[in-house]
Design an enzyme around this catalytic site. Structure first.
Site, short mmCIF file in Angstrom:
data_model
loop_
_atom_site.label_atom_id
_atom_site.label_comp_id
_atom_site.label_asym_id
_atom_site.label_seq_id
_atom_site.Cartn_x
_atom_site.Cartn_y
_atom_site.Cartn_z
CB SER A 130 -0.94 0.00 1.21
OG SER A 130 -0.20 0.11 2.39
NE ARG A 186 -1.97 5.62 0.98
CZ ARG A 186 -1.38 4.74 1.75
NH1 ARG A 186 -0.07 4.80 1.90
NH2 ARG A 186 -2.07 3.83 2.38
CG ASN A 233 -2.11 9.72 -4.87
OD1 ASN A 233 -3.03 10.51 -5.04
ND2 ASN A 233 -2.16 8.74 -3.98
#
Lengths: 156, 302
Positions: free
Chosen positions: B224, B228, B232
């Site tokens: 994660s 992440r 992004n």
């Protein structure tokens, strides 16, 4: 977007960066920050202490000022008292001197009066003796009655 | 790309390909039709070639940009660290001290153990990721064009933002994960760590289920973290590419072209400003989660 050996190279690079940061960057900066924090705290404490001391000094100054004022007024009061005393003393002395001179004059006067009276008495006695002599010239022998005459003279 | 204007698809694909250096096997037919006689270490000329290089390949652009940025970070901070004093701070020292205090308070807030490595780690993560993300705000064609001009190859792949390469984000998150494992074992012992993975939340009779739950929980941390950040930045980069396409469609002066051109300026300005927030936020999230994971590794019970 393939996963390849870049991953490992990146991880190694990352580890080296972290090591460098941990060894050469973080400690000196944080050390300086801590030291400055302490310095500021010390400075503030010192300022507080100074302020407190200033207050104390101001208090002491006003106290000694007050004391000095008290002393000064005391001295003035004493001086006033003393001057009054001196004036009184002078007055008394003058009065005493006057009295004394008065008494002396009176005494002299009395003496004068006494002397005059003595003189007068002597003259009266002489006159009386002279009168009596004249009256008694013939019948009285001056030599025989000398002690009588002398006694009369003394009685006068 | 004036000579042979690329289509939108080509433009996008070109921007999403890393400059990959790797080994191609003998007999491999290259992008331009040439067949290799022997094993060759070379730069990939197409996405397919990069893929065929397998694991033993390096994304030169990712490595180069992140190395330059990392060294820049260390250089700037080292300069301040060397002259750090208790005197009134000025300019750069002020700025660096501000960042350090910010990181330090973050670490103090989330990390309850005693470990002198966590704060420098957090600082490195925050600044390095921030700088890598920030490359997103450099106008999208500048650095690739510069690289192409320097290398003399107009088709040179060059992906400027290292954090849009999952290698970079996984490189960091796996390092963090290894630290988490190391400190878990160090603090709790092998038995304690295994116990944590197997004996909760359902006691020893639910062991397989526990292991499954905690295993997923554990693996989810690095995945994660990396995805992440990657997601992004990749999405942000993609939007910059799409915005850049609007003005890229310029073909002579007309009302439509002028409108597109104007829209590109406005949109890239708006997205750029918004992206400043994302760039900082993602760096901050990566840092904070790292601190939290390490804190969990240091705690006996969680």
């Amino acid at each position: 977007m393939n996963i390849n050996a870049t991953l490992i190279a990146q991880a190694i690079m990352f580890a080296i960066f972290v090591w460098f940061c941990m060894r050469f960057i973080w400690p000196p900066i944080v050390g300086a920050l801590e030291a400055r924090k302490k310095q500021i705290a010390d400075g503030l404490a010192a300022a507080d202490r100074g302020k407190h001391e200033l207050e104390l000094a101001a208090k002491r100054a006003s106290e000694s000022m007050h004391e000095a004022k008290m002393k000064a007024s005391e001295i003035i009061a004493q001086a006033e008292k003393r001057s009054a005393q001196i004036v009184d003393e002078a007055k008394n002395a003058a009065k005493a001197e006057g009295d004394r001179m008065l008494a002396a004059a009176k005494a002299e006067m009395d003496q004068e009066v006494f002397r005059a009276r003595e003189q007068l008495r002597g003259q009266v006695a002489a006159l009386v003796v002279a009168g009596a002599e004249k009256v008694l010239r013939r019948e009285v022998d001056a030599k025989a009655h000398a002690d009588l005459l002398e006694a009369v003279k003394n009685e006068l | 790309m004036a000579a042979e204007a690329p289509t939108s698809t080509e433009y996008i694909k070109h921007h999403l390909q890393n400059l990959t250096y790797g080994k191609l096997p003998a007999g491999y037919q290259r992008h331009d039709g040439e067949t290799l006689q022997a094993e060759t270490w070379t730069l990939a000329h197409s996405p397919a070639e990069a893929k065929d290089m397998g694991f033993m390949a390096f994304n030169v652009d990712t490595l180069g940009v992140s190395l330059v940025l990392g060294v820049l970070f260390l250089f700037l901070f080292r300069r301040v660290a060397k002259s750090a004093s208790t005197a009134v701070p000025t300019g750069g020292q002020n700025f660096v001290e501000w960042i350090i205090e910010f990181i330090d308070s973050s670490v103090r807030g989330s990390f309850t153990g005693r470990n002198s490595m966590v704060a420098p780690l957090a600082l490195t993560i925050f600044i390095w990721i921030f700088m890598m993300n920030f490359m997103d705000l450099v106008p999208i064609d500048w650095l690739p064009k510069l690289a192409a001009w320097l290398s003399g190859d107009p088709h040179l792949f060059f992906k400027v933002v290292p954090t849009t390469d999952p290698n970079a984000t996984f490189g960091m998150s796996i390092s963090v994960f290894l630290l988490v494992l190391y400190y878990s074992v160090k603090m709790k012992g092998v038995g304690g760590f295994v116990g944590e993975l197997t004996l909760q939340p359902f006691g020893k009779f639910g062991l397989p289920f526990n292991l499954f739950l905690e295993g997923v929980n554990l693996i989810a941390k690095p995945v994660s973290l990396a995805l992440r950040l990657f997601g992004n930045m990749y999405a942000g980069e993609m939007i910059f590419i799409l915005i850049a396409l609007m003005g890229g469609a310029w073909a002579g002066f007309s009302v439509g072209n002028a409108t597109l051109f104007g829209s590109q300026i406005l949109l890239s300005l708006g997205w750029g400003i918004f992206h400043i927030l994302i760039v900082t936020l993602q760096a901050f999230i990566f840092m904070t989660l790292t601190i939290v994971y390490l804190d969990m590794a240091h705690q006996e019970h969680h």
